[in-house]
Design a protein around this motif. Structure first.
Motif, mmCIF file in Angstrom:
data_model
loop_
_atom_site.group_PDB
_atom_site.id
_atom_site.type_symbol
_atom_site.label_atom_id
_atom_site.label_comp_id
_atom_site.label_asym_id
_atom_site.label_seq_id
_atom_site.Cartn_x
_atom_site.Cartn_y
_atom_site.Cartn_z
ATOM 1 N N ALA A 1 1.866 4.397 2.842
ATOM 2 C CA ALA A 1 3.084 3.902 2.201
ATOM 3 C C ALA A 1 4.063 3.374 3.242
ATOM 4 O O ALA A 1 4.653 2.298 3.080
ATOM 5 C CB ALA A 1 3.729 5.019 1.382
ATOM 6 N N ASN A 2 4.226 4.121 4.338
ATOM 7 C CA ASN A 2 5.145 3.678 5.392
ATOM 8 C C ASN A 2 4.649 2.403 6.063
ATOM 9 O O ASN A 2 5.418 1.466 6.308
ATOM 10 C CB ASN A 2 5.316 4.787 6.440
ATOM 11 N N MET A 3 3.340 2.373 6.371
ATOM 12 C CA MET A 3 2.783 1.196 7.016
ATOM 13 C C MET A 3 2.854 -0.017 6.096
ATOM 14 O O MET A 3 3.125 -1.138 6.535
ATOM 15 C CB MET A 3 1.335 1.459 7.423
ATOM 16 N N SER A 4 2.605 0.214 4.789
ATOM 17 C CA SER A 4 2.672 -0.890 3.840
ATOM 18 C C SER A 4 4.063 -1.502 3.824
ATOM 19 O O SER A 4 4.218 -2.730 3.784
ATOM 20 C CB SER A 4 2.291 -0.399 2.439
ATOM 21 N N HIS A 5 5.069 -0.646 3.834
ATOM 22 C CA HIS A 5 6.446 -1.156 3.839
ATOM 23 C C HIS A 5 6.722 -1.967 5.103
ATOM 24 O O HIS A 5 7.316 -3.050 5.055
ATOM 25 C CB HIS A 5 7.420 0.014 3.739
ATOM 26 N N GLU A 6 6.258 -1.434 6.253
ATOM 27 C CA GLU A 6 6.501 -2.115 7.528
ATOM 28 C C GLU A 6 5.782 -3.465 7.591
ATOM 29 O O GLU A 6 6.278 -4.415 8.190
ATOM 30 C CB GLU A 6 6.046 -1.228 8.695
ATOM 31 N N ILE A 7 4.603 -3.536 6.966
ATOM 32 C CA ILE A 7 3.838 -4.781 7.002
ATOM 33 C C ILE A 7 4.364 -5.781 5.982
ATOM 34 O O ILE A 7 4.427 -6.983 6.241
ATOM 35 C CB ILE A 7 2.336 -4.493 6.758
ATOM 36 N N ARG A 8 4.749 -5.274 4.801
ATOM 37 C CA ARG A 8 5.190 -6.172 3.730
ATOM 38 C C ARG A 8 6.411 -7.010 4.142
ATOM 39 O O ARG A 8 6.491 -8.194 3.823
ATOM 40 C CB ARG A 8 5.545 -5.350 2.491
ATOM 41 N N PRO B 1 7.728 -8.271 7.139
ATOM 42 C CA PRO B 1 7.494 -9.529 7.873
ATOM 43 C C PRO B 1 6.505 -10.451 7.179
ATOM 44 O O PRO B 1 6.587 -11.677 7.281
ATOM 45 C CB PRO B 1 6.944 -9.051 9.223
ATOM 46 N N LEU B 2 5.558 -9.862 6.430
ATOM 47 C CA LEU B 2 4.562 -10.685 5.750
ATOM 48 C C LEU B 2 5.216 -11.538 4.662
ATOM 49 O O LEU B 2 4.878 -12.716 4.492
ATOM 50 C CB LEU B 2 3.472 -9.793 5.150
ATOM 51 N N THR B 3 6.152 -10.952 3.944
ATOM 52 C CA THR B 3 6.860 -11.717 2.907
ATOM 53 C C THR B 3 7.611 -12.894 3.516
ATOM 54 O O THR B 3 7.616 -14.011 2.971
ATOM 55 C CB THR B 3 7.837 -10.795 2.159
ATOM 56 N N ALA B 4 8.246 -12.643 4.661
ATOM 57 C CA ALA B 4 8.957 -13.731 5.339
ATOM 58 C C ALA B 4 7.992 -14.823 5.786
ATOM 59 O O ALA B 4 8.250 -16.024 5.603
ATOM 60 C CB ALA B 4 9.723 -13.177 6.534
ATOM 61 N N MET B 5 6.846 -14.432 6.346
ATOM 62 C CA MET B 5 5.857 -15.415 6.790
ATOM 63 C C MET B 5 5.366 -16.262 5.618
ATOM 64 O O MET B 5 5.244 -17.493 5.724
ATOM 65 C CB MET B 5 4.675 -14.690 7.446
ATOM 66 N N MET B 6 5.098 -15.614 4.479
ATOM 67 C CA MET B 6 4.613 -16.349 3.322
ATOM 68 C C MET B 6 5.689 -17.318 2.800
ATOM 69 O O MET B 6 5.385 -18.444 2.402
ATOM 70 C CB MET B 6 4.215 -15.371 2.216
ATOM 71 N N GLY C 1 -3.653 -16.877 3.035
ATOM 72 C CA GLY C 1 -4.042 -15.689 3.799
ATOM 73 C C GLY C 1 -3.031 -14.563 3.626
ATOM 74 O O GLY C 1 -3.400 -13.388 3.533
ATOM 75 N N GLY C 2 -1.746 -14.911 3.582
ATOM 76 C CA GLY C 2 -0.717 -13.899 3.369
ATOM 77 C C GLY C 2 -0.843 -13.242 2.011
ATOM 78 O O GLY C 2 -0.676 -12.019 1.886
ATOM 79 N N ARG C 3 -1.132 -14.034 0.978
ATOM 80 C CA ARG C 3 -1.289 -13.463 -0.358
ATOM 81 C C ARG C 3 -2.497 -12.522 -0.414
ATOM 82 O O ARG C 3 -2.443 -11.461 -1.038
ATOM 83 C CB ARG C 3 -1.441 -14.589 -1.389
ATOM 84 N N HIS C 4 -3.572 -12.937 0.251
ATOM 85 C CA HIS C 4 -4.757 -12.064 0.290
ATOM 86 C C HIS C 4 -4.442 -10.749 0.996
ATOM 87 O O HIS C 4 -4.831 -9.663 0.526
ATOM 88 C CB HIS C 4 -5.904 -12.784 1.008
ATOM 89 N N LEU C 5 -3.726 -10.827 2.109
ATOM 90 C CA LEU C 5 -3.368 -9.614 2.835
ATOM 91 C C LEU C 5 -2.446 -8.728 2.001
ATOM 92 O O LEU C 5 -2.585 -7.505 1.997
ATOM 93 C CB LEU C 5 -2.687 -9.988 4.160
ATOM 94 N N MET C 6 -1.523 -9.319 1.255
ATOM 95 C CA MET C 6 -0.632 -8.545 0.398
ATOM 96 C C MET C 6 -1.425 -7.844 -0.703
ATOM 97 O O MET C 6 -1.155 -6.681 -1.037
ATOM 98 C CB MET C 6 0.436 -9.464 -0.202
#
Length: 399
Positions: A173-180, A182-187, A216-221
């Protein structure tokens, strides 16, 4: 391997043995002093078992005048046996149990090899030499101890597993939040570039690269969301937000979402969902997630010019079925079992050509089971696969 306390060696009571040449008078005296003994071991000079002298083979205990009274079932009098050697009355073939034998195996040997040992007991040996006498009473008591100990060990293992699952869930859960974040910004930036919001690109390839980044960002999300949901399901922390769901709207809308992706793979998606399907009491977001998983999986493993069909029906027992049927590669029983495991992926040429994590089907199975239903799968190699979400009757037609 069983601990020494839970093998035959742990049952061995070191009863001093008799020698084969000793007089039965010695045995009579031992039996009078130790009424709890059912038998006495007979051992030769080098420690090897010669036999077992059972109490029932000798006259019974003392009378009121101090004389030895004969056993009711025996006509022998003490005087007639006192001078006999022990070897004359002993059982020369007692049940011998090796000291390393587990408790469960002792019971099987007792029943199979010498049922009489249930009363007289058995002799425990190590490398053929006498260790002690074992009894059924001792076996039952030690078996109960072993059962209790293993129950405590299993309970502790269960608690440790639960703690590990909770820690894993919290970490994900913590890692998901940390990844989401910057990933949202990249997408978002990728979509701005793809749509040329700030002006046209000098090179048209930049638009395609931006589209690839966003895809790729959507797939990772999707991967992150599936991973987190699967972890919550493992920890029994995945909760339903039940509501009245318009099944037809959700099913057709989900199929429409994947139509473009399917067409890029040369696959067609068709729907055969009756418009009069009753409403369903379910978590709408999770229902859409399950259908997306099944449809995308079917598209992924269906060759060009193939068809994926989404069907819906109410069975005779009142259960609601939503089925995804494809004309893809199909699976053997072994491949299906692997596909339903987390991270499991079917190993074949078409499967290797597709991008996937192996989380979609296991997660779908957990989600439908959370609804009290089941995932029904029918698949044959090279003939296609049909995967059905089966919702129980009590969830059909109610708010």
């Amino acid at each position: 391997m069983d601990e020494p306390a839970f093998t035959a060696a742990g049952l061995a009571v070191p009863v001093p043995p008799l020698a084969p040449v000793e007089d039965c008078a010695v045995a009579l005296a031992r039996f009078r002093r130790q009424p709890e003994l059912a038998a006495l071991p007979v051992v030769d000079g080098d420690g090897r078992v010669a036999g077992l002298l059972e109490r029932s083979r000798l006259p019974a205990g003392d009378g009121e005048d101090g004389a030895v009274q004969p056993a009711p079932e025996s006509r022998m009098r003490p005087a007639s046996v006192a001078g006999m050697p022990v070897s004359g009355l002993m059982d020369p073939s007692p049940l011998l149990i090796d000291g390393s034998t587990p408790l469960a195996e002792i019971g099987r040997q007792l029943a199979k090899l010498k049922p009489a040992a249930l009363v007289t007991g058995f002799l425990v040996v190590e490398q053929g030499r006498y260790l002690g006498v074992g009894t059924v009473t001792g076996l039952m008591a030690r078996s109960a101890e072993q059962t209790e100990l293993r129950a405590r060990e299993l309970e502790e293992a269960r608690r440790q597993a639960e703690r590990a699952i909770r820690a894993k869930t919290a970490f994900l859960a913590n890692m998901s939040h940390e990844i989401r974040t910057p990933l949202t910004a990249m997408m978002g930036f990728a979509e701005l570039l793809e749509q040329e919001v700030l002006g046209p690109h000098a090179n048209p390839l930049y638009r395609e690269y931006a589209r690839d980044i966003a895809e790729g960002g959507r797939h990772l999300m999707e991967l992150i969301n599936d991973l987190l949901d699967l972890s919550k399901a493992d920890a029994d922390r995945l909760e339903l937000v039940d509501g009245t769901v318009d099944v037809v709207r959700v099913a057709i809308g989900t199929a429409r979402l994947l139509t473009e992706r399917a067409s890029r793979h040369g696959v067609s998606i068709a729907t055969a969902v009756p418009l009069d399907l009753p409403p369903l009491r379910a978590d709408e977001r999770k229902l859409r997630q399950m259908l997306l998983n099944l449809l995308s999986n079917a598209v992924k493993f269906t060759p060009n010019d193939g068809i994926v069909m989404l069907r819906g029906r109410v069975a005779a027992d009142g259960a609601l079925w939503l089925s995804v049927q494809d004309t893809g590669i199909g699976m053997t029983g072994e491949e299906l079992a692997k596909a339903l495991e987390p991270w499991g992926q079917v190993d074949n040429a078409l499967a290797r050509a597709q991008v996937g994590t192996g989380l979609g089907l296991p997660l779908t199975k957990r989600l439908i089971e959370l609804h009290g239903g089941r995932l029904d799968v029918a698949s044959r190699r090279d003939e296609g696969t049909t995967m059905s979400l089966v919702f129980p009757p009590e969830r059909v037609g109610r708010g």
